[in-house]
Design a protein around this motif. Sequence first.
Motif, PDB file in Angstrom:
ATOM      1  N   HIS A  86      23.103  14.905  38.266  1.00 49.77           N
ATOM      2  CA  HIS A  86      22.756  16.003  39.165  1.00 49.77           C
ATOM      3  C   HIS A  86      23.619  17.238  38.882  1.00 49.77           C
ATOM      4  O   HIS A  86      23.130  18.370  38.918  1.00 49.77           O
ATOM      5  CB  HIS A  86      22.908  15.554  40.614  1.00 49.77           C
ATOM      6  CG  HIS A  86      22.515  16.585  41.618  1.00 49.77           C
ATOM      7  ND1 HIS A  86      21.329  17.291  41.558  1.00 49.77           N
ATOM      8  CD2 HIS A  86      23.174  17.058  42.718  1.00 49.77           C
ATOM      9  CE1 HIS A  86      21.258  18.138  42.575  1.00 49.77           C
ATOM     10  NE2 HIS A  86      22.364  18.011  43.277  1.00 49.77           N
ATOM     11  N   VAL A  87      24.896  17.031  38.591  1.00 50.13           N
ATOM     12  CA  VAL A  87      25.750  18.157  38.213  1.00 50.13           C
ATOM     13  C   VAL A  87      25.203  18.827  36.960  1.00 50.13           C
ATOM     14  O   VAL A  87      25.050  20.059  36.894  1.00 50.13           O
ATOM     15  CB  VAL A  87      27.205  17.700  37.974  1.00 50.13           C
ATOM     16  CG1 VAL A  87      28.021  18.822  37.332  1.00 50.13           C
ATOM     17  CG2 VAL A  87      27.852  17.271  39.286  1.00 50.13           C
ATOM     18  N   ARG A  88      24.888  18.025  35.950  1.00 50.86           N
ATOM     19  CA  ARG A  88      24.414  18.591  34.688  1.00 50.86           C
ATOM     20  C   ARG A  88      23.075  19.299  34.859  1.00 50.86           C
ATOM     21  O   ARG A  88      22.837  20.340  34.244  1.00 50.86           O
ATOM     22  CB  ARG A  88      24.324  17.490  33.636  1.00 50.86           C
ATOM     23  CG  ARG A  88      25.708  16.965  33.226  1.00 50.86           C
ATOM     24  CD  ARG A  88      25.605  15.789  32.278  1.00 50.86           C
ATOM     25  NE  ARG A  88      26.936  15.377  31.815  1.00 50.86           N
ATOM     26  CZ  ARG A  88      27.424  14.156  31.929  1.00 50.86           C
ATOM     27  NH1 ARG A  88      26.699  13.200  32.505  1.00 50.86           N
ATOM     28  NH2 ARG A  88      28.628  13.872  31.479  1.00 50.86           N
ATOM     29  N   ARG A  89      22.192  18.753  35.681  1.00 51.89           N
ATOM     30  CA  ARG A  89      20.909  19.407  35.940  1.00 51.89           C
ATOM     31  C   ARG A  89      21.136  20.753  36.629  1.00 51.89           C
ATOM     32  O   ARG A  89      20.452  21.741  36.332  1.00 51.89           O
ATOM     33  CB  ARG A  89      20.016  18.508  36.800  1.00 51.89           C
ATOM     34  CG  ARG A  89      19.460  17.282  36.079  1.00 51.89           C
ATOM     35  CD  ARG A  89      18.626  16.434  37.039  1.00 51.89           C
ATOM     36  NE  ARG A  89      17.490  17.212  37.554  1.00 51.89           N
ATOM     37  CZ  ARG A  89      16.313  17.297  36.968  1.00 51.89           C
ATOM     38  NH1 ARG A  89      16.075  16.623  35.838  1.00 51.89           N
ATOM     39  NH2 ARG A  89      15.339  18.009  37.495  1.00 51.89           N
ATOM     40  N   THR A  90      22.079  20.805  37.551  1.00 53.13           N
ATOM     41  CA  THR A  90      22.370  22.055  38.249  1.00 53.13           C
ATOM     42  C   THR A  90      22.943  23.083  37.286  1.00 53.13           C
ATOM     43  O   THR A  90      22.587  24.268  37.335  1.00 53.13           O
ATOM     44  CB  THR A  90      23.350  21.796  39.405  1.00 53.13           C
ATOM     45  OG1 THR A  90      22.848  20.754  40.244  1.00 53.13           O
ATOM     46  CG2 THR A  90      23.535  23.054  40.242  1.00 53.13           C
ATOM     47  N   LEU A 104      21.241  26.773  36.325  1.00 52.95           N
ATOM     48  CA  LEU A 104      21.924  28.049  36.468  1.00 52.95           C
ATOM     49  C   LEU A 104      22.011  28.793  35.136  1.00 52.95           C
ATOM     50  O   LEU A 104      21.874  30.016  35.084  1.00 52.95           O
ATOM     51  CB  LEU A 104      23.312  27.844  37.055  1.00 52.95           C
ATOM     52  CG  LEU A 104      23.341  27.512  38.547  1.00 52.95           C
ATOM     53  CD1 LEU A 104      24.739  27.100  38.984  1.00 52.95           C
ATOM     54  CD2 LEU A 104      22.855  28.708  39.376  1.00 52.95           C
ATOM     55  N   ARG A 105      22.234  28.063  34.061  1.00 54.85           N
ATOM     56  CA  ARG A 105      22.281  28.720  32.751  1.00 54.85           C
ATOM     57  C   ARG A 105      20.943  29.352  32.390  1.00 54.85           C
ATOM     58  O   ARG A 105      20.894  30.336  31.640  1.00 54.85           O
ATOM     59  CB  ARG A 105      22.692  27.719  31.673  1.00 54.85           C
ATOM     60  CG  ARG A 105      24.163  27.328  31.725  1.00 54.85           C
ATOM     61  CD  ARG A 105      24.493  26.298  30.663  1.00 54.85           C
ATOM     62  NE  ARG A 105      25.923  25.979  30.666  1.00 54.85           N
ATOM     63  CZ  ARG A 105      26.462  24.980  29.989  1.00 54.85           C
ATOM     64  NH1 ARG A 105      25.688  24.198  29.240  1.00 54.85           N
ATOM     65  NH2 ARG A 105      27.762  24.765  30.042  1.00 54.85           N
ATOM     66  N   VAL A 115      28.801  28.760  32.591  1.00 56.87           N
ATOM     67  CA  VAL A 115      28.508  27.854  33.696  1.00 56.87           C
ATOM     68  C   VAL A 115      28.937  26.464  33.253  1.00 56.87           C
ATOM     69  O   VAL A 115      28.486  25.971  32.220  1.00 56.87           O
ATOM     70  CB  VAL A 115      27.015  27.851  34.063  1.00 56.87           C
ATOM     71  CG1 VAL A 115      26.775  26.954  35.287  1.00 56.87           C
ATOM     72  CG2 VAL A 115      26.505  29.262  34.322  1.00 56.87           C
ATOM     73  N   VAL A 116      29.824  25.838  34.005  1.00 60.51           N
ATOM     74  CA  VAL A 116      30.353  24.528  33.629  1.00 60.51           C
ATOM     75  C   VAL A 116      30.169  23.542  34.772  1.00 60.51           C
ATOM     76  O   VAL A 116      30.080  23.925  35.944  1.00 60.51           O
ATOM     77  CB  VAL A 116      31.852  24.603  33.245  1.00 60.51           C
ATOM     78  CG1 VAL A 116      32.058  25.555  32.077  1.00 60.51           C
ATOM     79  CG2 VAL A 116      32.705  25.023  34.435  1.00 60.51           C
ATOM     80  N   GLY A 117      30.124  22.269  34.431  1.00 58.46           N
ATOM     81  CA  GLY A 117      30.041  21.205  35.417  1.00 58.46           C
ATOM     82  C   GLY A 117      31.322  20.406  35.444  1.00 58.46           C
ATOM     83  O   GLY A 117      31.986  20.230  34.418  1.00 58.46           O
ATOM     84  N   ALA A 118      31.680  19.909  36.616  1.00 54.27           N
ATOM     85  CA  ALA A 118      32.910  19.138  36.754  1.00 54.27           C
ATOM     86  C   ALA A 118      32.743  18.113  37.871  1.00 54.27           C
ATOM     87  O   ALA A 118      31.807  18.181  38.673  1.00 54.27           O
ATOM     88  CB  ALA A 118      34.096  20.060  37.046  1.00 54.27           C
TER      89      ALA A 118
END
Length: 222
Positions: free
Chosen positions: A178-182, A186-187, A203-206
């Motif tokens: 879900h983080v990666r999809r978000t 955004l990208r 835009v990064v996920g963590a």
Amino acid sequence: MPPPPTGAARPSGPPPVAAGPPGAARTPRAALAELLTGNRRFVSGRPVHGHDVTAAAAVASGDQQPYAVLLGCIDSRVPLEAIFDQTFGSICVIRTGGHVLDRAVRGSIEYVVAQLGVTLVMVLGHERCGAVAATVDSVRTGRRPGGDLGYLVERITPAVTEAGPHDPAVHPLAVRRHVRRTVRALRADDMLAGPVAAGGVDVVGALYDLDTGEVTLLDDAA
């Protein structure tokens, strides 16, 4: 170990290095480094700001010059300013259940990037997310919650489906997906795609670990 309490005594030793002033980190890489450095101070129990804040500190922040915007979950155990040891004026924070995107969230991010010069957008998920757990239950049972909670579940469902709703590890897998999809959404945003492609914005996920207080970057792999 649990995250250090906000009022805990700091260990002895040399004083921590002070964070840069708001607006100081003007490249995506510098902004990310500042956030992760703040998280290391938090984890070590040596915060500079430590949420020991006053009205005078708020007034002293002056005009806002944030260097990053964080999109996180509403979970009460994940106060974003605290876990990154940031002070007034340094970051913009948006929180929704399961960091779900909607038009208001997108517009807010577009605003701070275009109007305030923010160069870094971070999407922060966390372990044991209640919104993801509700979605797993919904997918497994076929029962969608009523009201607008159903909207949150609908937006998180693709990540649960991709992870495999009957996999014993579905919850942590779905959180990461879900983080990666978000991040990908955004990208690809109409207002962000250009600056991201040019390298001026990232835009990064963590992921935030509730047990240690540590933030770990996620790669772009599914």
